[in-house]
Design a protein around this motif. Structure first.
Motif, mmCIF file in Angstrom:
data_model
loop_
_atom_site.group_PDB
_atom_site.id
_atom_site.type_symbol
_atom_site.label_atom_id
_atom_site.label_comp_id
_atom_site.label_asym_id
_atom_site.label_seq_id
_atom_site.Cartn_x
_atom_site.Cartn_y
_atom_site.Cartn_z
ATOM 1 N N LEU A 1 -12.082 -4.826 28.348
ATOM 2 C CA LEU A 1 -12.001 -5.899 27.357
ATOM 3 C C LEU A 1 -10.586 -6.097 26.823
ATOM 4 C CD1 LEU A 1 -13.458 -8.003 25.672
ATOM 5 C CD2 LEU A 1 -13.988 -6.218 24.028
ATOM 6 N N LYS A 2 -9.986 -5.053 26.284
ATOM 7 C CA LYS A 2 -8.671 -5.225 25.674
ATOM 8 C C LYS A 2 -7.623 -5.592 26.711
ATOM 9 C CE LYS A 2 -9.334 -2.336 21.595
ATOM 10 N NZ LYS A 2 -8.843 -1.172 20.835
ATOM 11 N N ASP B 1 -19.182 -6.252 16.781
ATOM 12 C CA ASP B 1 -18.305 -5.182 16.296
ATOM 13 C C ASP B 1 -17.074 -5.038 17.186
ATOM 14 O OD1 ASP B 1 -19.775 -4.170 18.451
ATOM 15 O OD2 ASP B 1 -19.995 -2.170 17.575
ATOM 16 N N GLU B 2 -17.201 -5.337 18.495
ATOM 17 C CA GLU B 2 -16.045 -5.305 19.378
ATOM 18 C C GLU B 2 -15.093 -6.461 19.073
ATOM 19 O OE1 GLU B 2 -17.314 -3.553 23.588
ATOM 20 O OE2 GLU B 2 -18.663 -5.160 22.934
ATOM 21 N N ALA C 1 -19.208 -9.359 24.676
ATOM 22 C CA ALA C 1 -18.693 -8.470 23.635
ATOM 23 C C ALA C 1 -19.568 -8.597 22.402
ATOM 24 C CB ALA C 1 -17.250 -8.835 23.290
ATOM 25 N N LYS D 1 -14.913 -1.555 29.135
ATOM 26 C CA LYS D 1 -13.622 -0.875 29.268
ATOM 27 C C LYS D 1 -12.472 -1.825 29.582
ATOM 28 C CE LYS D 1 -14.471 0.260 34.134
ATOM 29 N NZ LYS D 1 -14.605 1.364 35.107
ATOM 30 N N ALA E 1 -13.201 -5.679 15.942
ATOM 31 C CA ALA E 1 -12.107 -4.735 16.179
ATOM 32 C C ALA E 1 -10.899 -5.450 16.777
ATOM 33 C CB ALA E 1 -12.584 -3.615 17.104
ATOM 34 N N LEU E 2 -11.143 -6.374 17.707
ATOM 35 C CA LEU E 2 -10.036 -7.133 18.288
ATOM 36 C C LEU E 2 -9.347 -8.009 17.253
ATOM 37 C CD1 LEU E 2 -11.719 -8.118 21.644
ATOM 38 C CD2 LEU E 2 -9.616 -6.798 21.420
#
Length: 205
Positions: free
Chosen positions: A4-5, A62-63, A59, A2, A66-67
């Motif tokens: 990460l971004k 796939d994460e 991560a 949660k 997405a980033l």
């Protein structure tokens, strides 16, 4: 992951797509995405490896994709990300408290800066780093250019003491070049000792 971004939005800030400069070309290499097996990170491209403690979470690809706003971490997708933004988020790992390590790769050929070595990159990006951090809401208590022993080699480093919403943050950014690519490793902890310990986990591959 949660955090990460949110975490990535405030780190890796030296990878800023420097203003176009002139210089000699270097021998170009192909980008190779790093691997994670269990708790072990490895980058054959940059000759780095690190064993991360239990309780940390990497991560997934796939994460990272997405980033990077691509479909996967294949060479073709990475090339698309480099064309679009000049950088690729190659690795990210964090623990439950929010301490983290990120590895961002910048294609210096996109800004005609392929000839910059690690020290040249630091010298070029350092003047704007504090203002970037402050624009993202950080209070900069101290920031300095220095050198540290990283993965067994003396390496240019930017050390930062920051605070955000009253929480003290200690960051090291260290740099490793491969061909036309610059790897920016950002180590973030909540004490100087923790950050130094995390940076010390890296070794030459």
């Amino acid at each position: 992951m949660k955090n990460l971004k949110l975490a990535l939005s405030g780190i890796g800030l030296s990878a800023v797509m420097l203003l176009t400069a002139c210089g000699n070309e270097v021998e170009k290499v192909d980008y190779v995405h790093s691997t994670v097996e269990g708790n072990k990170f490895s980058s054959t491209m940059f000759g780095l490896t690190a064993e991360i403690d239990d309780g940390w979470t990497f991560a997934a690809d796939d994460e990272l994709a997405a980033l990077n706003q691509v479909s996967d971490m294949s060479p073709e997708s990475a090339a698309s990300a480099f064309t679009s933004t000049g950088i690729v988020y190659d690795m990210y790992v964090e623990n439950e408290s929010g301490s983290n390590i990120s590895f961002i790769v910048e294609d210096l050929s996109k800004s005609n800066n392929s000839s910059l070595d690690e020290q040249g990159y630091v010298d070029a990006s350092y003047p704007s780093l504090q203002s970037q951090l402050e624009a993202q809401g950080f209070t900069v208590d101290n920031i300095e250019k220095t050198k540290v022993t990283f993965a067994g080699k003396e390496t240019p480093c930017i050390k930062m003491e920051l605070s955000l919403m009253g929480v003290g943050i200690y960051e090291y950014q260290v740099y490793k070049k491969a061909g036309q690519y610059m790897g920016v490793i950002t180590v973030t902890g909540f004490s100087k000792e923790e950050t130094e310990e995390l940076a010390g986990k890296f070794a030459a591959l």
